[in-house]
Scaffold this active site. Structure first.
Site, mmCIF file in Angstrom:
data_model
loop_
_atom_site.group_PDB
_atom_site.id
_atom_site.type_symbol
_atom_site.label_atom_id
_atom_site.label_comp_id
_atom_site.label_asym_id
_atom_site.label_seq_id
_atom_site.Cartn_x
_atom_site.Cartn_y
_atom_site.Cartn_z
ATOM 1 N N LYS A 187 1.103 -1.182 0.209
ATOM 2 C CA LYS A 187 0.750 -0.030 -0.084
ATOM 3 C C LYS A 187 0.597 0.772 0.005
ATOM 4 O O LYS A 187 1.913 1.194 1.019
ATOM 5 C CB LYS A 187 -0.760 -0.047 0.676
HETATM 6 O O1 G3P Z 1 -9.452 1.188 3.880
HETATM 7 C C1 G3P Z 1 -9.804 2.470 4.627
HETATM 8 C C2 G3P Z 1 -9.249 2.495 5.829
HETATM 9 O O2 G3P Z 1 -8.991 1.559 7.074
HETATM 10 C C3 G3P Z 1 -9.943 3.586 6.625
HETATM 11 O O3 G3P Z 1 -11.168 3.821 7.077
HETATM 12 O O4 G3P Z 1 -12.836 4.763 8.287
HETATM 13 O O5 G3P Z 1 -10.032 5.136 8.546
HETATM 14 O O6 G3P Z 1 -11.742 6.381 7.052
HETATM 15 P P1 G3P Z 1 -11.431 5.391 7.691
#
Ligand code: G3P
Length: 218
Positions: free
Chosen positions: A85
């Site tokens: 990533k």
């Molecule tokens: O895959 C990306 C994710 O982990 C981000 O999620 O909820 O932190 O925006 P969030």
């Protein structure tokens, strides 16, 4: 459409894999910190890979292209399932271009626009992750961005896959399908919500009650 689990929690991976619906895992530094990994990062990633036996994204921490490439080459040796990533930025695109030529798969992350995703695809990323929930939080329609990216990749037959990431609730999965995402990466809590429906719960209870009533009558 595939489902990945968005977590660095090994127990959650173990539980979800048993359901037979998860084909990959995505992690990021925030999820690793939340899961409380200490010390042997490599072993934890290898354990997740052995459980899921599918793509597992591990994020680089360097800010420079050279550092990203070096980190990615090392992480790529941990397991054939690992992909790297990398955040979308000039250094990230430069690293993606080098790594994709070496057949190291890149998941270009933190994409918020179709342009960022297009650049990622042109640089050779295997996946681009569009952060739907964070766009919604900022007052934009996150899934519309996913739809624009999916449409662009389809129109030009680009092999890069679109991951709908930052999924916050079950309806995001429904709209990810409608938007043409190849993959939705979901937190464990959302996966559990996807399984349940109150009418299913009531229906199961009623079947059991009725089965009890007929017991002993025959
Ligand atoms: O895959 C990306 C994710 O982990 C981000 O999620 O909820 O932190 O925006 P969030």
């Amino acid at each position: 459409m595939q489902l990945f689990l968005d977590t660095a929690d090994i127990k959650q991976v173990r539980d979800a894999v048993k359901l037979g619906v998860i084909s990959g895992v995505t992690t990021n530094p925030s999820l690793v910190s939340k899961a409380g990994w200490s010390g042997d990062y490599k072993s934890a990633v290898q354990e997740i890979c052995s459980l899921v036996k599918g793509p597992v994204s591990v994020e680089v921490l360097s800010a420079e292209a050279g550092g990203m490439i070096e980190e990615a080459r090392s992480i790529a040796t941990w397991s054939p399932y690992v992909n790297i990533k990398i955040p979308v930025c000039a250094a990230g695109l430069e690293a993606t271009a080098v790594l994709s030529k070496e057949k190291i798969k890149v998941n270009l992350t933190l994409c918020f626009t179709p342009n960022q995703a297009l650049l990622g695809a042109l640089a050779g990323a295997s996946y681009v992750s569009a952060f739907v929930g964070r766009l919604d939080d900022a007052g934009q329609d996150g899934m519309e961005v996913v739809a624009q990216i999916a449409d662009c990749f389809e129109r030009y037959k680009l092999p890069t896959q679109v991951i709908a990431a930052s999924i916050r609730h079950p309806m995001h999965c429904v709209t990810a399908v409608q938007a043409g995402a190849h993959i939705a990466t979901v937190p464990h809590s959302v996966l559990m919500q996807m399984i349940n429906h109150p009418l299913t719960t009531v229906g199961i209870a009623r079947f059991l009650e009725d089965a009890q009533k007929t017991k002993g009558k025959g």
